[in-house]
Design a protein around this motif. Structure first.
Motif, PDB file in Angstrom:
ATOM      1  N   GLY A  62       0.758  -1.110   0.015  1.00  0.00           N
ATOM      2  CA  GLY A  62       0.290  -0.108   0.189  1.00  0.00           C
ATOM      3  C   GLY A  62       0.938   1.070   0.027  1.00  0.00           C
ATOM      4  N   PRO A  63       0.041   2.566   0.345  1.00  0.00           N
ATOM      5  CA  PRO A  63       1.049   3.572   0.145  1.00  0.00           C
ATOM      6  C   PRO A  63       2.185   4.002   1.147  1.00  0.00           C
ATOM      7  N   GLN A  64       2.969   4.003   0.876  1.00  0.00           N
ATOM      8  CA  GLN A  64       4.290   4.332   1.510  1.00  0.00           C
ATOM      9  C   GLN A  64       5.049   5.878   1.599  1.00  0.00           C
ATOM     10  N   ARG A  65       5.400   6.153   2.602  1.00  0.00           N
ATOM     11  CA  ARG A  65       6.643   6.622   2.916  1.00  0.00           C
ATOM     12  C   ARG A  65       7.758   7.074   1.833  1.00  0.00           C
ATOM     13  N   PHE A  66       8.565   7.987   1.693  1.00  0.00           N
ATOM     14  CA  PHE A  66       9.531   7.473   1.129  1.00  0.00           C
ATOM     15  C   PHE A  66      10.887   6.774   1.463  1.00  0.00           C
TER      16      PHE A  66
END
Lengths: 151, 151
Positions: free
Chosen positions: B64-68
């Motif tokens: 899923g969506p992830q940070r850098f």
DNA sequence: CTGTATCCGAAATGATACTG
DNA sequence: CAGTATCATTTCGGATACAG
């Protein structure tokens, strides 16, 4: 298994192994993980995630067994060097078979082995998708570039 | 359509375009062909057929969506430079969305756009296949290398 | 935290000439 | 035809320093 663990597992793949790779002793069958830098499967993945290798697999899947020169004509822009090199790697990994017919001049035919055919059936859709969506991606590019030009 | 033409078409893809690329005026919709060196779709394909780009897509699809920083931890061995560069390309082509939350410190989240999700669903099986078959390929290697050592 | 900018060595690739 | 060998060049990619 906790709710959290269930959720992570449901998302997909094998997050445990993605953390680090070192002590996956839970199974007698060691977990392979393309996300782990030192995992053998990563090495294989890096090798396959290559323009020429993928195009060769797609060409063999689409056009059947082909000679060296046929492959080179079919895959625009491959040099003999890159074609040879990529074919050797694919052959070494058991994906492609190289057959030499001792004629004069010699005739060499490349074909997919079962393992290579499996892979080609996953890769070919990737090629078709790229063709179908290329215009969309190019359009997105123009928008992006335009938005990043007022500087 | 001759028997020969039927046979070629049945094999797959679009052989006509594989010959050369220049005068495909049969349709108002120009044929895109990843096998053609100068075709725009080839450029896209070459860009996507990259280790880091594919791993990013797989990671976003799986977790899923992830940070850098999450992406960097999840994908073993990526440097900030390569991660940034690959993410920019994916963003530019409309595959990935970059969202900045103006907090302190700033939080940047990457997620798949519909186009990227489509692609990721084709790419993820490729990653799993590699993990499943890695041992087989490594075994094939040993055989190949052994056969090419008695020199 | 999330980048960008620069330097620099390593690796990939193309061009060319040569061989069985 | 199907390569191999070599050289020149480009590109990739890691390390480092700096910044919003």
């Amino acid at each position: 298994m906790t709710t959290e663990e269930t959720a992570r597992a449901a998302i997909g793949w094998h997050q445990e192994a993605q953390q680090e790779q070192g002590q996956e002793q839970e199974q007698e069958e060691l977990e392979l993980n393309v996300f782990a830098q030192l995992c053998p499967s990563r090495e294989m993945f890096a090798e396959l995630a290559d323009k020429w290798s993928l195009l060769i697999l797609m060409s063999l899947a689409a056009c059947g067994p082909q000679r060296f020169s046929e492959l080179q004509r079919g895959i625009g822009g491959v040099s003999r060097k890159m074609l040879t090199q990529s074919l050797r790697t694919l052959e070494r990994d058991g994906l492609v078979q190289r057959t030499v017919y001792p004629e004069t001049p010699p005739r060499v035919v490349y074909d997919l082995l079962p393992l290579g055919r499996e892979l080609a059936e996953l890769v070919s859709p990737l090629g078709r998708w790229t063709e179908q969506r290329a215009r969309q991606m190019l359009a997105a590019r123009e928008v992006f570039d335009a938005a990043h030009t007022e500087a």
